[in-house]
Enzyme design. Structure first.
Site, PDB file in Angstrom:
ATOM      1  N   CYS A 163       0.859  -1.181   0.000  1.00 54.80           N
ATOM      2  CA  CYS A 163       0.000   0.000   0.000  1.00 54.80           C
ATOM      3  C   CYS A 163       0.901   1.239   0.000  1.00 54.80           C
ATOM      4  CB  CYS A 163      -0.923  -0.006   1.204  1.00 54.80           C
ATOM      5  SG  CYS A 163      -1.953  -1.485   1.242  1.00 54.80           S
ATOM      6  N   SER A 165      -9.171  -6.141   9.987  1.00 53.05           N
ATOM      7  CA  SER A 165      -9.173  -5.344   8.765  1.00 53.05           C
ATOM      8  C   SER A 165      -8.312  -6.008   7.689  1.00 53.05           C
ATOM      9  CB  SER A 165      -8.613  -3.953   9.086  1.00 53.05           C
ATOM     10  OG  SER A 165      -8.413  -3.236   7.903  1.00 53.05           O
ATOM     11  N   LEU A 221     -10.408   0.104   1.523  1.00 49.34           N
ATOM     12  CA  LEU A 221     -10.741   0.351   0.111  1.00 49.34           C
ATOM     13  C   LEU A 221      -9.875   1.487  -0.468  1.00 49.34           C
ATOM     14  CD1 LEU A 221     -12.699  -0.495  -2.160  1.00 49.34           C
ATOM     15  CD2 LEU A 221     -14.253   1.279  -1.364  1.00 49.34           C
ATOM     16  N   ASN A 262      -2.260  10.299   7.971  1.00 45.53           N
ATOM     17  CA  ASN A 262      -1.301  10.904   8.891  1.00 45.53           C
ATOM     18  C   ASN A 262       0.052  10.971   8.205  1.00 45.53           C
ATOM     19  OD1 ASN A 262      -3.008  10.935  11.394  1.00 45.53           O
ATOM     20  ND2 ASN A 262      -3.165   8.789  10.791  1.00 45.53           N
ATOM     21  N   CYS A 321      -2.595   5.569  12.162  1.00 39.97           N
ATOM     22  CA  CYS A 321      -2.679   4.674  11.004  1.00 39.97           C
ATOM     23  C   CYS A 321      -1.639   5.009   9.944  1.00 39.97           C
ATOM     24  CB  CYS A 321      -4.045   4.808  10.358  1.00 39.97           C
ATOM     25  SG  CYS A 321      -5.296   4.075  11.345  1.00 39.97           S
TER      26      CYS A 321
HETATM   27  S1  SF4 Z   1       0.159  -2.931   6.879  1.00 37.35           S
HETATM   28 FE1  SF4 Z   1      -1.916  -2.706   6.002  1.00 37.35          FE
HETATM   29  S2  SF4 Z   1      -1.893  -0.700   4.961  1.00 37.35           S
HETATM   30 FE2  SF4 Z   1       0.262  -1.303   5.352  1.00 37.35          FE
HETATM   31  S3  SF4 Z   1       0.928  -2.322   3.463  1.00 37.35           S
HETATM   32 FE3  SF4 Z   1       0.174  -3.907   4.851  1.00 37.35          FE
HETATM   33  S4  SF4 Z   1      -1.995  -4.159   4.303  1.00 37.35           S
HETATM   34 FE4  SF4 Z   1      -1.313  -2.226   3.405  1.00 37.35          FE
END
Ligand code: SF4
Length: 374
Positions: A116, A197, A221, A301, A344
């Site tokens: 991500c 999540s 998402l 953040n 986050c």
């Molecule tokens: S910790 Fe969560 S937001 Fe970060 S790369 Fe992994 S799945 Fe994606």
């Protein structure tokens, strides 16, 4: 050889272990209570066990494996824990107090294989899956730190599996840890107090839909179309929005009374927070008739070296209003622990150079075990 970590055993497994050690079965109950209800971190503290048995246990087993390396306390009361596993890998856990309840955000993997684009943990790559015992132990360490060893938690504890890692890529250990934590003779944190999540591991969403005793589900998402989601969350190239929403629809059918189902949308200033994107998002949910899904808006953040920046407060409100005007329920998550990099997307922000260094060596070695989208 590593000693057997007893905090990662279910009550049945512990009973087998005790039986195989030639001890009476009631010792299994004593050990389980010692580990999870009294939250003791060594067998020597379990003085209700005979000394000779404690000594025997110390030779083959262990009550604790994680070490707290550093701990940061925010001005808002949030606490961030940087722990290390036996093999020296980082684990991060965050304690978030609110008026009515405490929430502990735990990690399911050391590092994360998904990439991500807005998340600092992604820079670490996957180091390894955490064991069930390491997942449970994070909670024990945090509760002991906040309330003292074994002391009752005044408001009860909620858990969120939103720390480092993709929980659904460590599914078995996660489910086992949840079973251990839900035991009445132990931590007694039932699935109803837990939210997991996922970034969108579609086959696991179908599997999760069939689970009897399951936590609440959140799906991250963060984009209203494939083009942007491919860039922000490359897992989308493996399972695109259509496949993800088909799974979400199936999951919605399985929802029982009192269960929560949310989509998380990290708002990145100037990237995914426009009026048009809000309308697109609402239309998408409506097209799939996902009327039971709520949207959790999470203003990004800042976390250097990531180039994203938080959205303006006014735009966050506008985004929410547009969703609601189209019948989609949305709420905004207030950032907590920003000053200690506990919010986050910020995990691994501090001490990152060390961690990244560690990662590149380890990743080379573990390349064959890697799961994910690369
Ligand atoms: S910790 Fe969560 S937001 Fe970060 S790369 Fe992994 S799945 Fe994606």
């Amino acid at each position: 050889m590593d000693k057997l970590h007893l905090s990662g055993l279910t009550q049945t497994e512990l009973a087998d272990f005790v039986k195989n050690s030639g001890e009476p079965t009631f010792r299994a109950k004593q050990i389980f209570k010692g580990l999870h209800e009294r939250r003791l971190r060594s067998f020597d503290e379990m003085t209700d066990l005979p000394k000779a048995f404690r000594e025997k246990l110390n030779q083959t087993a262990t009550a604790s494996t994680l070490k707290v390396e550093s701990r940061y306390i925010s001005t808002d009361g949030t606490r961030r824990f940087l722990m290390k596993t036996r093999d020296n890998l980082p684990v991060e856990t965050v304690y978030i107090p609110t008026e009515n309840r405490d929430t502990i955000c735990f990690s399911s993997q050391s590092g994360c294989p998904l990439k991500c684009d807005f998340c600092l943990t992604a820079k670490l790559g996957l180091l390894r899956n955490l064991t069930a015992g390491e997942i449970v132990e994070q909670i024990i360490i945090v509760l002991n730190d906040v309330y003292g060893v074994g002391a009752e938690t005044p408001h009860g504890t909620n858990l969120v599996g939103m720390g480092a890692g993709e929980p659904f890529l460590n599914y078995e250990n996660l489910i086992k840890a949840l079973e251990i934590m839900s035991a009445e003779d132990g931590l007694f944190i039932v699935p109803n107090r837990v939210t997991i999540s996922t970034a969108g591991i579609v086959p696991k969403i179908y599997e999760f839909a069939k689970l009897e005793n399951r936590p609440h589900l959140a799906i991250s998402l963060s984009a209203p179309d494939d083009e942007l989601r491919d860039k922000l969350m490359p897992i989308n190239r493996r399972w695109n929005i259509e496949e993800l929403f088909a799974a979400a629809k199936e999951f919605q059918k399985s929802l029982r009374r009192g269960e929560r189902f949310t989509f998380e949308y990290v708002l990145l200033g100037g990237v995914n927070d426009s009026d048009e994107q809000a309308r697109k998002l609402a239309n998408l949910l409506n097209r799939y008739n996902l009327e039971k899904v709520k949207i959790n808006l999470i203003p990004h953040n800042s976390a250097e070296p990531l180039e994203y920046h938080p959205p303006g407060a006014k735009q966050v409100e506008r985004f929410k209003e547009i969703l609601e005007s189209k019948g989609v329920f949305a709420y905004v998550r207030r950032p907590r622990g920003r000053d200690i990099y506990a919010a986050c997307g910020q995990l691994a922000a501090k001490d990152a150079p060390n961690l990244v260094q560690l990662t590149s060596e380890k990743v080379k070695k573990d390349k064959s075990e890697k799961v994910g989208t690369e």
